[in-house]
Design a protein around this motif. Structure first.
Motif, mmCIF file in Angstrom:
data_model
loop_
_atom_site.group_PDB
_atom_site.id
_atom_site.type_symbol
_atom_site.label_atom_id
_atom_site.label_comp_id
_atom_site.label_asym_id
_atom_site.label_seq_id
_atom_site.Cartn_x
_atom_site.Cartn_y
_atom_site.Cartn_z
ATOM 1 N N THR A 1 -0.192 7.887 9.765
ATOM 2 C CA THR A 1 0.363 7.759 8.419
ATOM 3 C C THR A 1 0.671 6.285 8.168
ATOM 4 N N ILE A 2 0.822 5.908 6.914
ATOM 5 C CA ILE A 2 1.121 4.518 6.582
ATOM 6 C C ILE A 2 2.470 4.113 7.165
ATOM 7 N N GLN A 3 3.437 5.018 7.118
ATOM 8 C CA GLN A 3 4.758 4.704 7.658
ATOM 9 C C GLN A 3 4.682 4.423 9.159
ATOM 10 N N LYS A 4 3.872 5.189 9.875
ATOM 11 C CA LYS A 4 3.709 4.968 11.317
ATOM 12 C C LYS A 4 2.969 3.659 11.585
ATOM 13 N N TYR B 1 -8.486 3.180 9.119
ATOM 14 C CA TYR B 1 -7.213 2.501 9.335
ATOM 15 C C TYR B 1 -6.182 3.409 9.997
ATOM 16 N N PHE B 2 -6.425 4.710 9.944
ATOM 17 C CA PHE B 2 -5.507 5.668 10.558
ATOM 18 C C PHE B 2 -6.033 6.093 11.928
ATOM 19 N N ALA B 3 -5.123 6.459 12.817
ATOM 20 C CA ALA B 3 -5.515 6.907 14.156
ATOM 21 C C ALA B 3 -6.421 8.135 14.049
ATOM 22 N N HIS B 4 -7.514 8.112 14.821
ATOM 23 C CA HIS B 4 -8.466 9.220 14.813
ATOM 24 C C HIS B 4 -9.224 9.197 16.139
ATOM 25 N N GLU B 5 -9.803 10.314 16.485
ATOM 26 C CA GLU B 5 -10.589 10.404 17.715
ATOM 27 C C GLU B 5 -11.939 9.732 17.475
ATOM 28 N N ARG B 6 -12.322 8.832 18.421
ATOM 29 C CA ARG B 6 -13.578 8.101 18.253
ATOM 30 C C ARG B 6 -14.208 7.840 19.614
ATOM 31 N N GLU B 7 -15.530 7.863 19.656
ATOM 32 C CA GLU B 7 -16.230 7.537 20.893
ATOM 33 C C GLU B 7 -16.247 6.021 21.037
ATOM 34 N N ILE B 8 -15.714 5.553 22.162
ATOM 35 C CA ILE B 8 -15.551 4.116 22.358
ATOM 36 C C ILE B 8 -15.953 3.713 23.779
ATOM 37 N N ILE C 1 0.840 -1.202 0.000
ATOM 38 C CA ILE C 1 0.000 0.000 0.000
ATOM 39 C C ILE C 1 0.876 1.252 0.000
ATOM 40 N N ASP C 2 1.939 1.208 0.792
ATOM 41 C CA ASP C 2 2.883 2.324 0.843
ATOM 42 C C ASP C 2 3.599 2.484 -0.497
ATOM 43 N N GLN C 3 4.088 1.377 -1.039
ATOM 44 C CA GLN C 3 4.828 1.403 -2.296
ATOM 45 C C GLN C 3 3.970 1.914 -3.453
ATOM 46 N N GLU C 4 2.711 1.484 -3.489
ATOM 47 C CA GLU C 4 1.820 1.825 -4.597
ATOM 48 C C GLU C 4 1.020 3.101 -4.355
#
Length: 299
Positions: free
Chosen positions: A261-264, A207-214, A196-199
Protein backbone atom coordinates in the motif's frame (compact mmCIF):
# COMPACT_ATOMS: atom_id res chain seq x y z
CA UNK A 1 -0.11 20.11 9.71
CA UNK A 2 3.47 21.02 8.69
CA UNK A 3 3.49 18.16 6.18
CA UNK A 4 0.28 19.42 4.58
CA UNK A 5 1.63 22.97 4.42
CA UNK A 6 4.83 21.73 2.78
CA UNK A 7 2.83 19.73 0.21
CA UNK A 8 0.72 22.79 -0.60
CA UNK A 9 3.85 24.94 -1.00
CA UNK A 10 5.51 22.42 -3.31
CA UNK A 11 2.32 22.00 -5.33
CA UNK A 12 1.93 25.77 -5.72
CA UNK A 13 5.54 26.13 -6.87
CA UNK A 14 5.14 23.35 -9.46
CA UNK A 15 1.89 24.84 -10.79
CA UNK A 16 3.60 28.23 -11.09
CA UNK A 17 6.44 26.62 -13.06
CA UNK A 18 4.00 24.90 -15.44
CA UNK A 19 2.22 28.18 -16.10
CA UNK A 20 5.53 29.96 -16.69
CA UNK A 21 6.48 27.31 -19.25
CA UNK A 22 3.29 27.86 -21.24
CA UNK A 23 3.67 31.64 -20.94
CA UNK A 24 7.33 31.75 -22.01
CA UNK A 25 7.66 28.97 -24.59
CA UNK A 26 5.92 28.29 -27.87
CA UNK A 27 6.09 24.49 -28.10
CA UNK A 28 6.58 22.63 -24.80
CA UNK A 29 6.27 18.89 -24.21
CA UNK A 30 6.10 16.70 -21.11
CA UNK A 31 8.57 13.82 -21.09
CA UNK A 32 6.63 10.81 -19.82
CA UNK A 33 8.14 7.51 -18.66
CA UNK A 34 5.16 5.94 -16.90
CA UNK A 35 6.98 6.34 -13.58
CA UNK A 36 5.63 7.96 -10.43
CA UNK A 37 7.37 11.31 -11.01
CA UNK A 38 6.04 11.84 -14.52
CA UNK A 39 2.59 10.67 -13.38
CA UNK A 40 2.76 13.29 -10.61
CA UNK A 41 3.65 15.89 -13.26
CA UNK A 42 0.51 15.00 -15.20
CA UNK A 43 -1.64 15.60 -12.11
CA UNK A 44 0.10 18.94 -11.45
CA UNK A 45 -0.39 19.98 -15.09
CA UNK A 46 -4.08 19.11 -14.83
CA UNK A 47 -4.38 21.41 -11.83
CA UNK A 48 -2.33 24.16 -13.46
CA UNK A 49 -4.64 24.47 -16.47
CA UNK A 50 -8.01 23.26 -15.17
CA UNK A 51 -10.73 23.35 -16.49
CA UNK A 52 -8.88 23.34 -19.82
CA UNK A 53 -7.01 20.24 -20.96
CA UNK A 54 -3.24 20.00 -20.60
CA UNK A 55 -2.01 22.27 -23.43
CA UNK A 56 0.97 20.20 -24.56
CA UNK A 57 1.62 16.59 -25.61
CA UNK A 58 3.38 13.81 -23.74
CA UNK A 59 6.54 12.32 -25.26
CA UNK A 60 7.71 8.83 -24.38
CA UNK A 61 11.09 7.57 -25.54
CA UNK A 62 10.43 3.84 -25.73
CA UNK A 63 13.52 1.66 -25.28
CA UNK A 64 11.60 -1.47 -26.23
CA UNK A 65 12.78 -2.95 -22.93
CA UNK A 66 10.26 -1.26 -20.66
CA UNK A 67 8.33 -2.90 -17.88
CA UNK A 68 5.03 -4.07 -19.47
CA UNK A 69 3.13 -2.71 -16.47
CA UNK A 70 4.28 0.84 -17.20
CA UNK A 71 3.36 0.69 -20.89
CA UNK A 72 -0.11 -0.62 -20.06
CA UNK A 73 -0.53 2.14 -17.47
CA UNK A 74 0.74 4.81 -19.90
CA UNK A 75 -1.78 3.88 -22.59
CA UNK A 76 -4.68 3.72 -20.14
CA UNK A 77 -3.82 7.08 -18.56
CA UNK A 78 -3.55 8.81 -21.94
CA UNK A 79 -6.90 7.38 -23.05
CA UNK A 80 -8.70 8.26 -19.81
CA UNK A 81 -7.44 11.86 -19.78
CA UNK A 82 -7.68 12.44 -23.54
CA UNK A 83 -4.03 13.41 -23.82
CA UNK A 84 -1.86 13.51 -26.93
CA UNK A 85 0.96 10.96 -26.74
CA UNK A 86 4.00 10.92 -29.00
CA UNK A 87 6.15 7.77 -28.91
CA UNK A 88 9.58 7.48 -30.45
CA UNK A 89 11.39 4.14 -30.34
CA UNK A 90 15.04 3.32 -29.71
CA UNK A 91 14.53 0.16 -31.78
CA UNK A 92 13.99 2.31 -34.87
CA UNK A 93 17.39 3.97 -34.34
CA UNK A 94 19.02 0.55 -33.93
CA UNK A 95 17.35 -0.72 -37.11
CA UNK A 96 18.47 2.41 -39.00
CA UNK A 97 22.07 2.10 -37.79
CA UNK A 98 21.89 5.30 -35.73
CA UNK A 99 22.40 3.42 -32.44
CA UNK A 100 24.39 0.32 -31.56
CA UNK A 101 22.97 -2.29 -29.20
CA UNK A 102 25.16 -3.00 -26.18
CA UNK A 103 26.16 -6.56 -25.33
CA UNK A 104 27.47 -8.27 -22.22
CA UNK A 105 26.78 -8.45 -18.51
CA UNK A 106 25.47 -4.92 -18.00
CA UNK A 107 24.14 -4.26 -21.49
CA UNK A 108 21.28 -1.78 -21.55
CA UNK A 109 19.40 0.48 -23.93
CA UNK A 110 19.07 3.23 -21.35
CA UNK A 111 21.89 5.39 -22.70
CA UNK A 112 20.61 4.89 -26.25
CA UNK A 113 17.58 7.03 -25.41
CA UNK A 114 19.66 10.20 -25.79
CA UNK A 115 19.85 10.23 -29.59
CA UNK A 116 16.19 9.24 -29.92
CA UNK A 117 15.20 12.09 -27.58
CA UNK A 118 17.33 14.68 -29.36
CA UNK A 119 15.93 13.59 -32.73
CA UNK A 120 12.37 13.90 -31.40
CA UNK A 121 13.10 17.41 -30.07
CA UNK A 122 14.41 18.40 -33.49
CA UNK A 123 11.54 16.68 -35.34
CA UNK A 124 8.82 18.51 -33.43
CA UNK A 125 10.83 21.68 -32.68
CA UNK A 126 10.14 21.47 -28.96
CA UNK A 127 11.62 24.43 -27.11
CA UNK A 128 10.85 23.24 -23.56
CA UNK A 129 10.93 19.64 -22.34
CA UNK A 130 9.28 19.14 -18.94
CA UNK A 131 10.45 16.25 -16.81
CA UNK A 132 10.27 14.79 -13.32
CA UNK A 133 13.93 14.91 -12.29
CA UNK A 134 14.51 15.92 -8.66
CA UNK A 135 17.59 17.31 -6.95
CA UNK A 136 17.55 14.66 -4.22
CA UNK A 137 17.90 11.80 -6.72
CA UNK A 138 21.51 12.18 -7.81
CA UNK A 139 24.37 14.67 -7.42
CA UNK A 140 24.37 15.75 -11.09
CA UNK A 141 20.66 16.51 -10.90
CA UNK A 142 21.28 18.54 -7.76
CA UNK A 143 23.38 20.97 -9.85
CA UNK A 144 20.71 21.75 -12.41
CA UNK A 145 18.38 24.73 -12.46
CA UNK A 146 14.59 24.50 -12.79
CA UNK A 147 14.96 26.03 -16.27
CA UNK A 148 18.05 24.22 -17.57
CA UNK A 149 19.28 25.52 -20.93
CA UNK A 150 20.67 23.08 -23.50
CA UNK A 151 22.63 24.10 -26.58
CA UNK A 152 21.69 23.30 -30.18
CA UNK A 153 23.30 19.86 -29.78
CA UNK A 154 21.18 19.14 -26.69
CA UNK A 155 24.24 19.35 -24.44
CA UNK A 156 24.24 20.64 -20.86
CA UNK A 157 27.11 22.75 -19.53
CA UNK A 158 27.08 22.54 -15.72
CA UNK A 159 29.50 25.51 -15.53
CA UNK A 160 27.32 27.83 -17.57
CA UNK A 161 23.95 28.02 -15.84
CA UNK A 162 21.68 30.95 -15.20
CA UNK A 163 21.05 32.19 -11.69
CA UNK A 164 17.49 31.65 -10.43
CA UNK A 165 16.72 34.28 -7.82
CA UNK A 166 13.54 33.73 -5.83
CA UNK A 167 10.89 32.74 -8.40
CA UNK A 168 12.40 34.51 -11.40
CA UNK A 169 12.57 31.95 -14.22
CA UNK A 170 14.34 33.10 -17.38
CA UNK A 171 13.12 31.25 -20.45
CA UNK A 172 14.93 33.35 -23.06
CA UNK A 173 16.83 31.11 -25.46
CA UNK A 174 18.73 31.48 -28.72
CA UNK A 175 17.69 29.80 -31.97
CA UNK A 176 18.46 26.09 -31.72
CA UNK A 177 18.57 26.00 -27.94
CA UNK A 178 15.93 24.37 -25.79
CA UNK A 179 15.21 24.19 -22.08
CA UNK A 180 14.68 21.21 -19.80
CA UNK A 181 12.19 22.13 -17.09
CA UNK A 182 11.93 20.45 -13.68
CA UNK A 183 8.73 21.48 -11.82
CA UNK A 184 9.35 19.06 -8.93
CA UNK A 185 13.08 19.71 -8.68
CA UNK A 186 12.75 20.73 -5.02
CA UNK A 187 10.68 17.69 -4.03
CA UNK A 188 12.07 14.59 -2.33
CA UNK A 189 11.08 10.98 -2.93
CA UNK A 190 9.02 11.15 0.24
CA UNK A 191 7.31 14.34 -0.95
CA UNK A 192 6.25 12.60 -4.17
CA UNK A 193 4.82 9.61 -2.33
CA UNK A 194 3.05 11.83 0.18
CA UNK A 195 1.49 13.77 -2.71
CA UNK A 196 0.43 10.55 -4.44
CA UNK A 197 -1.20 9.51 -1.17
CA UNK A 198 -2.84 12.91 -0.65
CA UNK A 199 -4.18 13.10 -4.21
CA UNK A 200 -5.10 9.39 -4.46
CA UNK A 201 -3.11 9.14 -7.70
CA UNK A 202 -3.09 5.76 -9.41
CA UNK A 203 0.36 4.34 -10.21
CA UNK A 204 1.66 1.17 -11.96
CA UNK A 205 1.51 -2.04 -9.97
CA UNK A 206 5.29 -2.60 -10.00
CA UNK A 207 5.68 0.09 -7.32
CA UNK A 208 3.84 -2.18 -4.89
CA UNK A 209 5.23 -5.40 -3.42
CA UNK A 210 4.38 -8.40 -5.59
CA UNK A 211 5.68 -11.88 -6.33
CA UNK A 212 8.21 -11.81 -9.18
CA UNK A 213 10.74 -14.16 -10.73
CA UNK A 214 14.14 -12.68 -10.01
CA UNK A 215 17.86 -13.46 -9.71
CA UNK A 216 20.64 -11.82 -7.73
CA UNK A 217 23.81 -10.28 -9.11
CA UNK A 218 26.31 -8.00 -7.37
CA UNK A 219 23.98 -7.58 -4.42
CA UNK A 220 21.11 -6.35 -6.62
CA UNK A 221 17.83 -8.03 -7.49
CA UNK A 222 17.10 -8.33 -11.21
CA UNK A 223 13.95 -9.26 -13.09
CA UNK A 224 14.29 -12.60 -14.86
CA UNK A 225 13.43 -11.15 -18.26
CA UNK A 226 14.54 -12.07 -21.76
CA UNK A 227 15.97 -8.55 -22.00
CA UNK A 228 18.24 -8.88 -18.94
CA UNK A 229 21.58 -10.66 -19.42
CA UNK A 230 21.89 -13.67 -17.14
CA UNK A 231 24.70 -16.19 -16.68
CA UNK A 232 23.77 -19.88 -16.73
CA UNK A 233 24.77 -20.28 -13.09
CA UNK A 234 22.64 -17.33 -11.92
CA UNK A 235 19.59 -19.10 -10.57
CA UNK A 236 16.11 -17.61 -10.54
CA UNK A 237 13.61 -17.69 -7.72
CA UNK A 238 10.33 -16.04 -6.78
CA UNK A 239 10.35 -13.30 -4.15
CA UNK A 240 8.18 -10.46 -2.94
CA UNK A 241 9.75 -7.32 -4.44
CA UNK A 242 8.87 -3.84 -5.64
CA UNK A 243 10.59 -1.08 -7.62
CA UNK A 244 11.44 2.34 -6.17
CA UNK A 245 12.23 3.83 -9.56
CA UNK A 246 11.22 2.85 -13.07
CA UNK A 247 13.62 2.89 -16.00
CA UNK A 248 14.66 0.46 -18.68
CA UNK A 249 14.14 -3.08 -17.35
CA UNK A 250 17.83 -3.84 -18.06
CA UNK A 251 19.18 -1.25 -15.62
CA UNK A 252 16.52 -1.11 -12.90
CA UNK A 253 16.84 -3.48 -9.95
CA UNK A 254 14.14 -4.30 -7.43
CA UNK A 255 14.13 -4.21 -3.64
CA UNK A 256 12.75 -6.86 -1.34
CA UNK A 257 9.54 -5.54 0.15
CA UNK A 258 6.17 -6.35 1.66
CA UNK A 259 4.89 -2.81 1.12
CA UNK A 260 1.67 -3.34 -0.82
CA UNK A 261 0.00 0.00 0.00
CA UNK A 262 1.13 3.61 -0.40
CA UNK A 263 1.13 4.07 3.37
CA UNK A 264 3.45 1.07 3.78
CA UNK A 265 5.72 2.40 1.01
CA UNK A 266 5.98 5.76 2.79
CA UNK A 267 6.88 4.00 6.04
CA UNK A 268 9.48 1.89 4.21
CA UNK A 269 11.10 4.95 2.63
CA UNK A 270 11.31 6.71 5.99
CA UNK A 271 13.34 3.79 7.34
CA UNK A 272 15.52 3.22 4.26
CA UNK A 273 19.20 4.17 4.32
CA UNK A 274 19.62 3.59 0.56
CA UNK A 275 18.82 6.26 -2.00
CA UNK A 276 16.05 5.81 -4.53
CA UNK A 277 18.51 5.41 -7.41
CA UNK A 278 20.69 3.00 -5.48
CA UNK A 279 19.16 0.23 -7.57
CA UNK A 280 19.94 1.85 -10.94
CA UNK A 281 22.98 0.23 -12.50
CA UNK A 282 23.25 3.02 -15.13
CA UNK A 283 24.26 5.40 -12.33
CA UNK A 284 27.06 3.07 -11.20
CA UNK A 285 29.06 2.87 -14.41
CA UNK A 286 31.31 5.67 -13.21
CA UNK A 287 31.47 8.32 -10.50
CA UNK A 288 30.09 10.88 -12.96
CA UNK A 289 27.80 8.59 -14.98
CA UNK A 290 24.70 10.79 -14.79
CA UNK A 291 26.62 14.02 -15.35
CA UNK A 292 28.31 12.60 -18.42
CA UNK A 293 24.98 11.47 -19.89
CA UNK A 294 23.50 14.92 -19.25
CA UNK A 295 26.42 16.62 -20.98
CA UNK A 296 25.67 14.44 -24.02
CA UNK A 297 22.00 15.37 -24.06
CA UNK A 298 20.37 12.83 -21.73
CA UNK A 299 17.40 14.19 -19.82
Amino acid sequence: MNSILNQNTLESEAIYIFREVVAQFENPVLLFSGGKDSITLVRLAQKAFYPAKIPFPLLHIDTGHNFPETIEFRDRLVEELGLQLIVRKVQDDIDNGKAVEETGKYSSRNSLQTNTLLDAIEEFKFDACIGGARRDEEKARAKERIFSVRNDFGEWDEKNQRPEVFDMLNGRIEIGQNVRVFPISNWTELDVWSYIDQEKIEIPSIYFAHEREIFERDGLIWTASEYVYKEDDELTETRSVRFRTVGDITCTAAVESRADTIQKIIAEIRESSISERGARIDDKRSEAAMETRKQQGYF
